[in-house]
Design an enzyme around this catalytic site. Structure first.
Site, PDB file in Angstrom:
ATOM      1  CB  SER A  25       9.441 -33.525  -0.100  1.00  0.00           C
ATOM      2  OG  SER A  25       9.478 -32.817   1.112  1.00  0.00           O
TER       3      SER A  25
ATOM      4  CG  HIS B 115      12.814 -35.349   3.755  1.00  0.00           C
ATOM      5  ND1 HIS B 115      11.535 -35.862   3.696  1.00  0.00           N
ATOM      6  CD2 HIS B 115      12.811 -34.220   2.996  1.00  0.00           C
ATOM      7  CE1 HIS B 115      10.790 -35.073   2.948  1.00  0.00           C
ATOM      8  NE2 HIS B 115      11.541 -34.074   2.493  1.00  0.00           N
TER       9      HIS B 115
ATOM     10  CG  ASP C 167      11.290 -38.009   6.459  1.00  0.00           C
ATOM     11  OD1 ASP C 167      10.905 -37.014   7.107  1.00  0.00           O
ATOM     12  OD2 ASP C 167      11.176 -38.084   5.224  1.00  0.00           O
TER      13      ASP C 167
END
Length: 307
Positions: free
Chosen positions: A149, A273, A243
């Site tokens: 991320s 995610h 995502d």
């Protein structure tokens, strides 16, 4: 988007369990409360460290790091944690780093970079670069950069900046990274309301990351805004199919390839995610984590198994 069709029951169970600790509207909480509920969620999913892993907390020229080792490593993985640049730290991804260490045999250095909004960009990048330089000097091993991320963003930022400055980086493995793509198109719109990460969440993280206007041409902020993708290390990007950040991984790999580099995009259909925390409870996530570990190990040996 028909998520009931795309996402299997194992993953839905993970999503529901996540939301018990970290509500969908978490970004509307105060920063302190966001960190509290995120830390609570990470403790719920923490799986402990495998046997045989030694850890040491140190300072990397002023940046806190946690070092994981097992046996006699010959490679060092520098790991940058996710959390929207706002939450997370050495404990949030502790078990993930420990498992990477055991499964690859490599040393792992987890970086505890400063968080927003107390510290705006480029503080996060500066800390990651400082810690990476330190790791290269301290251990003398070739490096593999990895992160999820926001940490995937930072790993790529370090890889771009390292060209001509640090020759020991063999590869980068980016896990559902946010790389600065256009929020008005593609997966950002297609998955604007995806479970566990929405377009609204991403807009919030964007507003707190900078002081003043967002930089437009700064690859230490958004690697996709780089003008030169040549000379980057071997690159593997793993994304979640459900995502809004999905297309960032595709686009990044295409630009690395267009500049003559080697890059592989692996899109994990039906995953969301944050699925690293589901690696012991969701078959798809477990399989993906195995692919991530294999990528880290392969790049550390300068092996490219993706042709």
């Amino acid at each position: 988007m028909d998520y009931d069709r795309l996402i299997d029951e194992e993953t839905w169970t993970f999503i529901r369990r996540t939301l018990e600790s970290y509500p969908e509207d978490a970004v509307n909480l105060s920063i302190a409360d966001q960190r509290r509920v995120y830390d609570d969620m990470c403790r719920v999913f923490h799986q402990g460290r495998p046997d045989g892993v030694a850890t040491e907390d140190r300072s990397a020229n002023g940046v806190p790091v946690r070092i994981y080792s097992a046996g006699d490593p010959t490679r060092t993985v520098v790991y940058y944690h996710g959390g929207g640049f706002v939450v997370g730290g050495l404990d949030s991804h502790d078990d993930v780093c420990a498992e990477i260490c055991v499964q690859t045999g490599y040393r792992v250095v987890a970086v505890d970079y400063r968080l927003c909004p107390e510290f705006h960009h480029p503080a996060q990048f500066e800390d990651c670069w400082t810690a990476t330089e330190w790791a290269a000097t301290e251990f003398g091993d070739p490096l593999v950069l990895a992160g999820d991320s926001a940490g995937g963003n930072l790993a790529a930022c370090v890889a771009h900046h390292a060209r001509g400055r640090l020759e020991s980086i063999l590869g980068q493995v980016l896990i559902y990274p946010g790389l600065g793509g256009d929020m008005g198109e593609g997966s950002y719109i297609e998955h604007a309301h995806a479970p566990l990460l929405s377009l609204e969440d991403l807009r919030f993280y964007k507003t707190v990351r900078c002081e003043g206007d967002e930089p437009l041409d700064d690859p230490s902020y958004a690697p996709l805004r780089e003008s030169d993708f040549s000379g980057l290390p071997l690159t593997v990007v793993v994304t979640a199919g459900c995502d809004p950040l999905r297309d960032d991984g595709r686009d990044y790999c295409e630009r690395v390839q267009a500049a003559g580099g080697k890059a592989c995009w692996i899109n994990e259909e039906g995953l969301v995610h944050g699925y690293l925390r589901a690696r012991s409870s969701v078959t798809r996530a477990q399989d993906s984590f195995e692919r991530i570990v294999v990528a880290i190990e392969a790049l550390g040996q300068e092996v490219w198994p993706y042709d």
